[in-house]
Write an enzyme that holds these catalytic residues in place. Structure first.
Site, PDB file in Angstrom:
ATOM      1  N   GLY A  69      44.588  13.874  61.510  1.00  0.00           N
ATOM      2  CA  GLY A  69      45.946  13.472  61.829  1.00  0.00           C
ATOM      3  C   GLY A  69      46.935  13.964  60.796  1.00  0.00           C
ATOM      4  O   GLY A  69      48.069  14.343  61.131  1.00  0.00           O
ATOM      5  N   THR A  70      46.531  13.957  59.539  1.00  0.00           N
ATOM      6  CA  THR A  70      47.404  14.463  58.475  1.00  0.00           C
ATOM      7  C   THR A  70      47.728  15.926  58.687  1.00  0.00           C
ATOM      8  O   THR A  70      48.879  16.364  58.546  1.00  0.00           O
ATOM      9  CB  THR A  70      46.732  14.260  57.102  1.00  0.00           C
ATOM     10  OG1 THR A  70      46.605  12.860  56.850  1.00  0.00           O
ATOM     11  CG2 THR A  70      47.539  14.901  55.995  1.00  0.00           C
ATOM     12  N   GLN A 177      49.077   4.961  64.881  1.00  0.00           N
ATOM     13  CA  GLN A 177      48.734   3.546  65.018  1.00  0.00           C
ATOM     14  C   GLN A 177      48.927   3.018  66.433  1.00  0.00           C
ATOM     15  O   GLN A 177      48.232   2.091  66.851  1.00  0.00           O
ATOM     16  CB  GLN A 177      49.574   2.716  64.046  1.00  0.00           C
ATOM     17  CG  GLN A 177      49.251   2.938  62.582  1.00  0.00           C
ATOM     18  CD  GLN A 177      47.832   2.517  62.220  1.00  0.00           C
ATOM     19  OE1 GLN A 177      47.239   1.639  62.841  1.00  0.00           O
ATOM     20  NE2 GLN A 177      47.276   3.163  61.205  1.00  0.00           N
ATOM     21  N   SER A 194      45.630  10.562  65.300  1.00  0.00           N
ATOM     22  CA  SER A 194      44.357  10.713  64.595  1.00  0.00           C
ATOM     23  C   SER A 194      43.272   9.936  65.323  1.00  0.00           C
ATOM     24  O   SER A 194      43.428   8.736  65.593  1.00  0.00           O
ATOM     25  CB  SER A 194      44.498  10.204  63.155  1.00  0.00           C
ATOM     26  OG  SER A 194      43.323  10.415  62.426  1.00  0.00           O
ATOM     27  N   ALA A 195      42.164  10.598  65.640  1.00  0.00           N
ATOM     28  CA  ALA A 195      41.134  10.011  66.496  1.00  0.00           C
ATOM     29  C   ALA A 195      40.458   8.793  65.883  1.00  0.00           C
ATOM     30  O   ALA A 195      40.091   7.858  66.607  1.00  0.00           O
ATOM     31  CB  ALA A 195      40.086  11.068  66.836  1.00  0.00           C
ATOM     32  N   HIS A 196      40.273   8.777  64.578  1.00  0.00           N
ATOM     33  CA  HIS A 196      39.525   7.650  64.001  1.00  0.00           C
ATOM     34  C   HIS A 196      40.318   6.356  64.016  1.00  0.00           C
ATOM     35  O   HIS A 196      39.784   5.288  63.728  1.00  0.00           O
ATOM     36  CB  HIS A 196      39.047   7.981  62.582  1.00  0.00           C
ATOM     37  CG  HIS A 196      40.121   8.048  61.554  1.00  0.00           C
ATOM     38  ND1 HIS A 196      40.403   6.992  60.709  1.00  0.00           N
ATOM     39  CD2 HIS A 196      40.976   9.033  61.212  1.00  0.00           C
ATOM     40  CE1 HIS A 196      41.386   7.336  59.904  1.00  0.00           C
ATOM     41  NE2 HIS A 196      41.756   8.561  60.189  1.00  0.00           N
ATOM     42  N   CYS A 322      48.881  -3.892  42.405  1.00  0.00           N
ATOM     43  CA  CYS A 322      47.739  -4.194  41.544  1.00  0.00           C
ATOM     44  C   CYS A 322      46.409  -3.895  42.232  1.00  0.00           C
ATOM     45  O   CYS A 322      45.354  -4.243  41.719  1.00  0.00           O
ATOM     46  CB  CYS A 322      47.792  -5.648  41.082  1.00  0.00           C
ATOM     47  SG  CYS A 322      48.401  -6.800  42.303  1.00  0.00           S
TER      48      CYS A 322
END
Length: 481
Positions: A69-70, A177, A194-196, A322
């Site tokens: 996807g990136t 998303q 993105s497939a995952h 953090c």
């Protein structure tokens, strides 16, 4: 062990697993070859493209598969900007975009282009009016996610797409998303996913460039995937990705499952503030993804909180500074102006049992209480933290030269203390200060710049502002009550 981090990556869909195994036997050959094995592979690739295109709502010849996807985002941004170089070199994107968009924008700026960031409200939503005001004759591309990956807020993509169409500017939508839950509305020009995120295997993304959108692929030319995604296709993974997306779309139970998960998320949104004192639930309560909820807990170390929840059997993620080696708060939470410390993101995968959510609600108060106790915060919330709990050294009331005269008051030295200690130290002393007087917190933790104003909003105190102070900053708070 309940897995509550589907927004990072969803468990592999059973249909994806079956398709992956089958295509390892049938789809191993080069789909560009004319012999029998190649033709068989080509049929599988074409069928996968058609299935994915139907789910997205585009033509098969508008969609290409990418290694992630990136990569789809980077290719989409660079190709659209290059094609519109004569129109302008200005890129617009929201302040809460995924890092893949932000990195592409940084690369564009480094190459001589310009970019502008669209602000969001406290729920993380862009106003369509902000986009309309920012569109100019030099705008080459607008990037807007369909729904936020950290807080779940849905964006007004259809309104923005219409504005962009009227202005003659392409809109690239990051649908990573939202695509598992349905197609993206509106006359957008480009789309990446993105497939995952929907239960397909990792290593597969998709990029859609609608007909009529000017596009110039960057980098060395390649004959595969219309020249937009070079290299040999990972055909078994592509087939599995398309099969799982088609299964989600064709399953009559998908809509019901979305409604069921929305109900579970509604329960978490309502119950967590009741069960745990000093909690801020963030994101739009209505216009949001059905499976995702984010909240932040005052006076809690986010990394410790996640470790304790993991020990209790729950896999969740966080945007707290953090929990990061950079000690920098999430850019999404920062843009929203909400609390980042003790941040927890829950994103429920398909099939999450109601009992698992109930057990999480039982465990969370105990976990938060134990983390706060280790930091010297009383178990009972609601009020300010007593000064007797100990903590950072303080100095006598003083009025530093660069501070407004009316801001003179108690100074607390929290230099060298990390999230959430500066906020805890502020809470310990605010009750000692007369109403109308101030506390100045010295801190070199970047999270304090975000969390101290957020604490003021939550505790109904006045945030006066900040100034440079040696190796850190001085944050001034006036007591209201």
């Amino acid at each position: 062990m309940p897995y509550f981090d589907a927004a990072s990556t969803a468990p592999l869909h059973p249909v994806a697993r079956e398709a992956l195994l089958a295509s390892l036997d049938e789809g191993w050959a080069d789909p560009a070859r004319l012999y029998r094995e190649g033709r068989r592979a080509r049929l599988l690739l074409d069928a996968a493209r058609e299935a994915a295109a139907e789910a997205v709502g585009c033509r098969p010849d508008e969609l290409v598969f990418t290694p992630s996807g990136t990569q789809a985002v980077h290719t989409g941004v660079s190709g659209a900007l290059a094609a519109r170089r004569r129109a302008g070199r200005r890129l617009l994107h929201s302040a809460v975009e995924h890092s893949s968009v932000l990195h592409a924008a940084e690369a564009h700026e480094a190459a001589g282009g310009s970019r502008a960031e669209l602000p969001v409200d406290r729920t993380g939503r862009v106003a369509a009016g902000e986009v309309a005001a920012a569109l100019g004759t030099d705008t080459a591309l607008v990037c807007l996610q369909s729904a936020n990956h950290e807080v779940g807020t849905e964006q007004p993509v259809d309104e923005v797409a219409e504005l962009c169409r009227e202005a003659g500017v392409p809109l690239l939508v990051d649908a990573a998303q939202s695509l598992p839950w349905g197609p993206v509305p509106g006359p957008w020009s480009l789309l990446a996913a993105s497939a995952h995120k929907w239960g397909g295997p990792p290593g597969v993304g998709l990029l859609v460039v609608r007909k009529g959108t000017r596009f110039a692929p960057q980098g060395p030319a390649d004959e595969r995937e219309s020249g937009r995604s070079p290299g040999f296709e990972n055909l078994p993974a592509i087939v599995a990705a398309a099969a799982s997306l088609r299964a989600l779309r064709s399953d009559p139970g998908t809509e019901g499952e979305a409604a069921r998960l929305r109900g579970l998320v509604d329960r978490i949104r309502a119950r967590v503030p009741e069960l745990v004192p000093d909690v801020e639930v963030v994101g739009d309560p209505v216009r949001r993804l059905p499976h995702l909820v984010t909240f932040s807990c005052l006076y809690v170390d986010g990394e410790t909180l996640l470790h304790e929840l993991d020990r209790a059997g729950f896999s969740v993620s966080s945007g707290s500074s953090c929990t990061s080696s950079t000690l920098t708060p999430s850019h999404v939470l920062r843009a929203m102006g909400v609390l980042s410390e003790g941040n927890v993101r829950i994103s429920l995968p398909y099939g999450t049992a109601e009992a698992e959510v109930e057990r999480f609600l039982e465990v969370l108060p105990q976990v938060v209480r134990s983390v706060r106790e280790r930091l010297g915060v009383p178990a009972a919330g609601g009020g300010e933290v007593p000064a007797a709990a100990g903590g950072a050294p303080r100095t006598a009331p003083a009025a530093p030269a660069a501070e407004p005269a009316e801001a003179a008051g108690l100074v607390v030295d929290a230099l060298g203390k990390r999230c959430p200690i500066p906020v805890i130290e502020l809470a310990k002393v605010i009750g000692e200060v007369p109403v109308g007087q101030t506390v100045t917190v010295l801190s070199d933790d970047e999270a304090a710049r975000q969390d101290i104003p957020a604490w003021c909003t939550m505790r109904d105190q006045e945030y006066v502002g900040e100034r440079a102070a040696g190796r850190g900053a001085a944050y001034v708070v006036r007591r209201r009550a």
